[in-house]
Design an enzyme around this catalytic site. Structure first.
Site, PDB file in Angstrom:
ATOM      1  N   ASP A 119      -0.573   4.544  -8.660  1.00  0.00           N
ATOM      2  CA  ASP A 119       0.481   4.966  -7.751  1.00  0.00           C
ATOM      3  C   ASP A 119       1.301   6.013  -8.492  1.00  0.00           C
ATOM      4  O   ASP A 119       1.605   5.840  -9.682  1.00  0.00           O
ATOM      5  CB  ASP A 119       1.362   3.787  -7.341  1.00  0.00           C
ATOM      6  CG  ASP A 119       2.294   4.198  -6.213  1.00  0.00           C
ATOM      7  OD1 ASP A 119       1.986   3.908  -5.046  1.00  0.00           O
ATOM      8  OD2 ASP A 119       3.334   4.833  -6.502  1.00  0.00           O
ATOM      9  N   ARG A 379      10.428  10.781  -1.026  1.00  0.00           N
ATOM     10  CA  ARG A 379       9.586  11.829  -0.423  1.00  0.00           C
ATOM     11  C   ARG A 379      10.000  12.065   1.014  1.00  0.00           C
ATOM     12  O   ARG A 379      10.246  11.105   1.756  1.00  0.00           O
ATOM     13  CB  ARG A 379       8.105  11.419  -0.447  1.00  0.00           C
ATOM     14  CG  ARG A 379       7.577  11.422  -1.840  1.00  0.00           C
ATOM     15  CD  ARG A 379       6.076  11.272  -1.927  1.00  0.00           C
ATOM     16  NE  ARG A 379       5.712  11.527  -3.303  1.00  0.00           N
ATOM     17  CZ  ARG A 379       4.791  10.878  -3.982  1.00  0.00           C
ATOM     18  NH1 ARG A 379       4.072   9.947  -3.398  1.00  0.00           N
ATOM     19  NH2 ARG A 379       4.552  11.180  -5.230  1.00  0.00           N
ATOM     20  N   SER A 534       1.296  11.974  -3.826  1.00  0.00           N
ATOM     21  CA  SER A 534       0.697  10.664  -4.067  1.00  0.00           C
ATOM     22  C   SER A 534      -0.539  10.707  -4.953  1.00  0.00           C
ATOM     23  O   SER A 534      -1.203  11.739  -5.078  1.00  0.00           O
ATOM     24  CB  SER A 534       0.342  10.073  -2.707  1.00  0.00           C
ATOM     25  OG  SER A 534      -0.827   9.303  -2.781  1.00  0.00           O
TER      26      SER A 534
HETATM   27  C1  MIC Z   1       3.237   7.253  -1.864  1.00  0.00           C
HETATM   28  O1  MIC Z   1       4.423   7.085  -2.150  1.00  0.00           O
HETATM   29  O2  MIC Z   1       2.807   8.302  -1.367  1.00  0.00           O
HETATM   30  C2  MIC Z   1       2.255   6.131  -2.152  1.00  0.00           C
HETATM   31  C3  MIC Z   1       1.805   5.600  -0.866  1.00  0.00           C
HETATM   32  O3  MIC Z   1       2.896   5.106  -2.867  1.00  0.00           O
HETATM   33  C4  MIC Z   1       1.115   6.716  -2.980  1.00  0.00           C
HETATM   34  C5  MIC Z   1      -0.031   5.838  -3.167  1.00  0.00           C
HETATM   35  C6  MIC Z   1      -0.917   5.718  -1.977  1.00  0.00           C
HETATM   36  O4  MIC Z   1      -1.162   6.698  -1.275  1.00  0.00           O
HETATM   37  O5  MIC Z   1      -1.424   4.610  -1.787  1.00  0.00           O
HETATM   38  C7  MIC Z   1       1.525   7.255  -4.343  1.00  0.00           C
HETATM   39  O6  MIC Z   1       2.647   7.637  -4.524  1.00  0.00           O
HETATM   40  O7  MIC Z   1       0.678   7.368  -5.237  1.00  0.00           O
HETATM   41 FE1  SF4 Z   2       5.961   2.545  -1.906  1.00  0.00          FE
HETATM   42 FE2  SF4 Z   2       7.361   4.628  -1.149  1.00  0.00          FE
HETATM   43 FE3  SF4 Z   2       7.423   3.850  -3.645  1.00  0.00          FE
HETATM   44 FE4  SF4 Z   2       5.211   4.994  -2.673  1.00  0.00          FE
HETATM   45  S1  SF4 Z   2       7.205   5.933  -2.915  1.00  0.00           S
HETATM   46  S2  SF4 Z   2       5.345   3.136  -3.955  1.00  0.00           S
HETATM   47  S3  SF4 Z   2       5.252   4.203  -0.584  1.00  0.00           S
HETATM   48  S4  SF4 Z   2       8.166   2.697  -1.892  1.00  0.00           S
END
Ligand code: MIC
Ligand code: SF4
Length: 645
Positions: A119, A379, A534
């Site tokens: 992540d 984001r 991501s």
């Molecule tokens: C995100 O914030 O975009 C996510 C969802 O946590 C992603 C991981 C994913 O796409 O499963 C990330 O930041 O890596």
């Molecule tokens: Fe989850 Fe949002 Fe953090 Fe990605 S940025 S790990 S989707 S809480």
């Protein structure tokens, strides 16, 4: 030479290569983490490697993204993750226990150790002096098997903090200020190391917000020293034994130094649709607001929610808007409940959600059409909230509450509330009942797979001659949310590549997936910072499934570039940036002698539609070249039996 903290930790973990910026190094990984949306693939890949048990000090599997169970898919994935964790020696954090980065810092992060997570916000743990890096699931699978993690040594940027934050200014404003100065590309190829007198004034809760959103700068990671504040935080988590005093040498030689006087900051806000479109809150005050959300791995700590609750106590949110609050973990949830703050939030009209990613990843709470939503998240990419034309702003919990009370964008200094600062508590409520530890003997464990879990698609070695039509040409800063959207409809398909591939580039060009299938694959042309955001390897895996063999871009974001290589997709760079302009969708491109090109670092691309040629660069390390030629990391790992380091 006086050493940076980063250099010290890397030295302790170095397996191969020299500590020189730009050189490829291999480091030993102590801990790994996965979350459910990337974890199913990571564990399928780990299973495919045939290793009986993880070889890390600690590996943890979290469930936090795919929490909405509108069909059997997510629940089946949770069951798979729980059984596969028990089988291979992984700690399983049950749904409801919280967001991976929040729980990991509470219960597992250790100063001086290395952490690899599937992540992109894994660097959050850097706030405790850990070298924590976000990568694709396949890299995590290899690390679980005991293999080193390879990376080009980033430049280490020292961020010297001086002064102290003024009332109503928070950690969020520190990182928003850096985003304003450096942009979403500014951290690419860099590690941000914080030092200086100002450090002492930042609580761990604030440091976590800063390291978390370092991901939005494109940085490899961010790190704070492990100091008295860290000692206090770990003690409050009942983990004094994990503390280690760690700091850079006095006068350490950084590749670059940035100066940041905390006393000069004021409340900031990132405007649609990029975390670096930063303004002062007062400059845009008065804009009407439809929704406010506090939560996500950036700002849903005990300290954040206690602050929000104290600000809201005895008041009701503006009638025009809807406000949600998501406690980051069960620890946070239970503490605010027992201390009465939850009751204050409920009384003020907040909609309380379960501990997980929720609205941050479009799992519910999509704003109304054209709506304005102010979120404490990290984001604000277009469409990520679930509403394509929504306008998402990012700000601190303090700014969020000010907006919720006024019904319009407002600076917390202007809403007539006395300043509140919540200190790190002497003791957090520690109850690990939702963490399931694996049995010592897992021979009797059966791994359960639901019908949505489809076998991993594979490909053979890369072809020597590649031809293909330009299926799509996109601009700068394309995010993995553009390439492979998330949200409540698509996320449940993360363990089903044939099904999820239908959604590749759906929001940019709904015909993309069909066209790719009809043409038997092709090429994607991108601008600068292609694939930012991501770590989802589905943004490489699903295109691979559709037959995309190469991506030609002006530059790539770090994690996505590696994911492309890991799945046997050639990341090519324009040698002359102007050649980007001379390409159109529909042009047919060709490269011959790919194997040779990978070794020589350059290749001629022939545009057969226009009858011209241009050069492209293949900037791969020797090992990356071998991975690519093998058709990806899984093939490569099977060919070179994985040796634990
Ligand atoms: C995100 O914030 O975009 C996510 C969802 O946590 C992603 C991981 C994913 O796409 O499963 C990330 O930041 O890596
Ligand atoms: Fe989850 Fe949002 Fe953090 Fe990605 S940025 S790990 S989707 S809480």
């Amino acid at each position: 030479m006086k050493k940076t903290l980063t250099a010290k930790i890397i030295e302790e973990h170095l397996v191969s290569g020299k500590i020189v910026p730009g050189e490829e190094i291999g480091i030993k990984i102590d801990q790994t983490l996965t979350q459910d949306a990337t974890g199913t693939m990571a564990y399928l890949q780990f299973e495919a490697m045939g290793i009986p048990r993880v070889r890390t000090k600690r590996s943890v599997s979290y469930v936090d993204h795919n929490m909405l169970q509108t069909g059997f898919e997510n629940a089946d994935d949770h069951r798979y993750l729980q059984t596969v964790a028990a089988k291979y020696g992984i700690v399983f954090s049950r749904p409801g226990n919280g967001i991976c980065h929040q729980v990991h810092r509470e219960r597992f992060a250790v100063p001086g150790q290395t952490l690899l997570g599937s992540d992109s916000h894994t660097p959050t743990a850097g706030a405790l002096g850990m070298l924590a890096i976000g990568v694709g699931g396949l890299d995590v699978a290899v690390a679980m098997g005991g293999g080193p993690y390879y990376l080009r040594l980033p430049r280490v940027v020292g961020v010297r903090l001086t002064g102290a934050l003024r009332p109503w200014v928070s950690g969020k404003d520190v990182i928003l200020e850096l985003l304003r100065r450096l942009t979403v590309k500014g951290g690419v190829g860099k590690i941000l190391e914080y030092f200086g007198d100002g450090l002492r004034t930042l609580r761990c809760a604030e440091r976590f917000t800063i390291t978390n959103m370092g991901a939005e700068l494109g940085a490899t990671t961010s790190i704070f020293p492990s100091d008295e504040e860290t000692r206090g935080y770990l003690a409050a988590q009942g983990r004094s034994g994990d503390f280690r005093d760690l700091s850079p040498d006095e006068g350490a030689s950084y590749d670059e130094i940035l100066e940041l006087d905390l006393s000069n900051l004021e409340p900031l806000i990132a405007c649609p649709h990029s975390p670096d479109s930063v303004r002062k809150v007062r400059e845009i005050a008065g804009t009407h607001v439809d929704q406010v959300c506090i939560g996500s791995c950036t700002n849903s700590s005990y300290e954040d929610l206690m602050t929000a609750a104290a600000m809201l106590k005895g008041k009701v949110v503006h009638p025009r808007l809807s406000m949600t609050v998501t406690p980051g973990s069960k620890q946070v949830y239970e503490m605010i409940a027992r201390e009465g703050a939850l009751a204050d939030l409920i009384a003020s009209g907040c909609r309380i959600l379960e501990s997980g990613c929720g609205p941050c990843i479009g799992m519910g709470q999509a704003p109304p059409s054209g709506g304005v939503t102010i979120r404490s998240f990290n984001r604000n990419f277009e469409g990520r909230s679930g509403t394509l034309d929504a306008k998402v702003y990012l700000a601190s919990p303090e700014v969020c509450v000010a907006c919720a009370l006024k019904g319009e964008i407002a600076d917390p200094r202007d809403v007539g509330i006395e300043w509140i600062r919540i200190s790190t508590p002497a003791a957090y409520l520690v109850r690990d009942d939702l963490l399931v530890h694996p049995p010592a003997d897992s021979s009797g464990i059966e791994v359960l797979r639901g019908p949505n879990i489809k076998p991993l698609p594979t490909r053979g070695a890369i072809e020597d001659r590649l031809t293909g039509e330009v299926l799509l040409k996109v601009g700068d800063n394309i995010t993995t949310d553009h390439i492979m959207p998330a949200g409540s409809k698509v996320l449940p398909l993360r363990s089903n590549i044939p099904a999820i591939s239908e959604y590749v580039y759906e929001r940019v060009d709904p015909g993309f997936s069909r066209r790719a299938r009809e043409k038997g694959g092709g090429v994607v042309v991108g601008g600068d910072n292609y694939g930012q955001g991501s770590s989802r390897e589905h943004a490489a895996l699903a295109p691979m499934y559709l037959g995309i063999k190469w991506v030609l871009a002006r530059s790539f974001a770090r994690i996505h570039r590696t994911n492309l290589i890991n799945f046997g997709i050639l990341p090519l760079l324009f040698a002359d940036l102007k050649d980007y302009e001379n390409l159109e969708q529909g042009d047919v491109l060709e490269i011959t002698s790919v194997r040779d090109a990978v070794r020589k670092a350059a290749v001629q691309v022939r545009n057969t539609t226009r009858g011209n040629e241009f050069s492209a660069k293949v900037e791969l390390s020797e090992r990356e070249g071998e991975v690519l030629l093998a058709g990806g990391l899984l093939n490569y790992t099977k060919q070179h039996s994985l040796e634990a380091v």
